[in-house]
Motif scaffolding. Structure first.
Motif, PDB file in Angstrom:
ATOM      1  N   GLY A   6       0.824  -1.217   0.000  1.00 28.73           N
ATOM      2  CA  GLY A   6       0.000   0.000   0.000  1.00 28.73           C
ATOM      3  C   GLY A   6       0.849   1.255   0.000  1.00 28.73           C
ATOM      4  O   GLY A   6       0.558   2.216  -0.724  1.00 28.73           O
ATOM      5  N   GLN A   7       1.907   1.264   0.809  1.00 25.60           N
ATOM      6  CA  GLN A   7       2.807   2.420   0.835  1.00 25.60           C
ATOM      7  C   GLN A   7       3.516   2.594  -0.506  1.00 25.60           C
ATOM      8  O   GLN A   7       3.683   3.712  -0.995  1.00 25.60           O
ATOM      9  CB  GLN A   7       3.829   2.279   1.970  1.00 25.60           C
ATOM     10  CG  GLN A   7       3.230   2.372   3.348  1.00 25.60           C
ATOM     11  CD  GLN A   7       2.431   3.652   3.562  1.00 25.60           C
ATOM     12  OE1 GLN A   7       2.844   4.727   3.141  1.00 25.60           O
ATOM     13  NE2 GLN A   7       1.271   3.523   4.193  1.00 25.60           N
ATOM     14  N   LEU A   8       3.916   1.481  -1.128  1.00 26.83           N
ATOM     15  CA  LEU A   8       4.552   1.557  -2.449  1.00 26.83           C
ATOM     16  C   LEU A   8       3.580   2.089  -3.493  1.00 26.83           C
ATOM     17  O   LEU A   8       3.962   2.882  -4.365  1.00 26.83           O
ATOM     18  CB  LEU A   8       5.078   0.186  -2.868  1.00 26.83           C
ATOM     19  CG  LEU A   8       6.339  -0.308  -2.175  1.00 26.83           C
ATOM     20  CD1 LEU A   8       6.641  -1.747  -2.577  1.00 26.83           C
ATOM     21  CD2 LEU A   8       7.513   0.594  -2.504  1.00 26.83           C
ATOM     22  N   ALA A   9       2.325   1.659  -3.415  1.00 26.69           N
ATOM     23  CA  ALA A   9       1.319   2.140  -4.369  1.00 26.69           C
ATOM     24  C   ALA A   9       1.092   3.638  -4.204  1.00 26.69           C
ATOM     25  O   ALA A   9       0.995   4.380  -5.191  1.00 26.69           O
ATOM     26  CB  ALA A   9       0.015   1.371  -4.186  1.00 26.69           C
ATOM     27  N   LEU A  10       1.021   4.099  -2.951  1.00 25.51           N
ATOM     28  CA  LEU A  10       0.839   5.534  -2.718  1.00 25.51           C
ATOM     29  C   LEU A  10       2.054   6.335  -3.176  1.00 25.51           C
ATOM     30  O   LEU A  10       1.902   7.421  -3.744  1.00 25.51           O
ATOM     31  CB  LEU A  10       0.552   5.786  -1.237  1.00 25.51           C
ATOM     32  CG  LEU A  10      -0.804   5.287  -0.748  1.00 25.51           C
ATOM     33  CD1 LEU A  10      -0.901   5.413   0.766  1.00 25.51           C
ATOM     34  CD2 LEU A  10      -1.923   6.040  -1.420  1.00 25.51           C
ATOM     35  N   GLU A  11       3.245   5.798  -2.955  1.00 25.56           N
ATOM     36  CA  GLU A  11       4.458   6.478  -3.433  1.00 25.56           C
ATOM     37  C   GLU A  11       4.497   6.519  -4.950  1.00 25.56           C
ATOM     38  O   GLU A  11       4.955   7.492  -5.538  1.00 25.56           O
ATOM     39  CB  GLU A  11       5.714   5.785  -2.883  1.00 25.56           C
ATOM     40  CG  GLU A  11       5.993   6.085  -1.444  1.00 25.56           C
ATOM     41  CD  GLU A  11       6.182   7.572  -1.167  1.00 25.56           C
ATOM     42  OE1 GLU A  11       6.915   8.242  -1.917  1.00 25.56           O
ATOM     43  OE2 GLU A  11       5.576   8.055  -0.199  1.00 25.56           O
TER      44      GLU A  11
END
Length: 177
Positions: A6-11
């Motif tokens: 999820g953090q990678l997708a937001l980044e």
């Protein structure tokens, strides 16, 4: 794993693709890099489309229920969506192209009644100066056409406005909000 994806997708939405971060996550989770990249892209797509349409919690749960994930994973995805949908909408708003907007219109009707070779002719022309606002700058476009083409253009625009009143278009516009 979902929290990291999820953090990678937001980044990815904020800054674009980050292959090094995907490689680090793949090493950490002992998964193939391509699998991580596809998962991040899929999650980013799910979040952007859901945020774009501002779907409700129930609609989001129904959308991801068909994917066959566990209930715990579905709840985590829902929480990720709810926590970040406003930020995602603001990111998408910044990425949207800034199109010029209408400011004013000046027009003039010119009619050529005769020339040296033709003593009796009527040749009308409509000249329009379209003033537009774009990024707080004003620009002007000069257009010239004959009345028949202008009437055809008006009919096409009225037809397009009439199409917007159909039930199908109303449903699409409602879902876009």
């Amino acid at each position: 794993a979902l929290g990291e994806l999820g953090q990678l997708a937001l980044e990815q939405l904020r800054r674009g693709a980050a292959p090094r971060a995907c490689e680090a996550a793949a090493r950490k989770l002992n998964i193939d890099v391509d699998t991580i990249q596809h998962g991040v892209e899929g999650l980013a797509y799910l979040l952007t489309e859901s945020s774009k349409l501002m779907i409700s919690e129930i609609d989001f749960q129904d959308s991801i229920h068909v994917l066959g994930f566990s209930d715990e994973l579905n709840k985590s995805l829902l929480q990720l969506y709810l926590d970040n949908r406003k930020e995602i909408r603001s990111i998408l708003g910044e990425l949207a192209p800034r199109l010029p907007s209408y400011h004013s219109l000046e027009w003039r009707l010119d009619v050529q009644l005769a020339s040296r070779s033709l003593r009796q002719q009527i040749k009308p022309a409509v000249t329009m100066k379209l003033h537009l606002n774009q990024n707080e700058d004003q620009t002007a476009q000069v257009l010239q056409t004959d009345p028949a083409t202008l009437l055809h253009l008006i009919q096409q625009l009225e037809q397009a406005l009439g199409e917007m009143k159909t039930n199908h278009c109303r449903r699409i516009v409602r879902n876009m909000k």
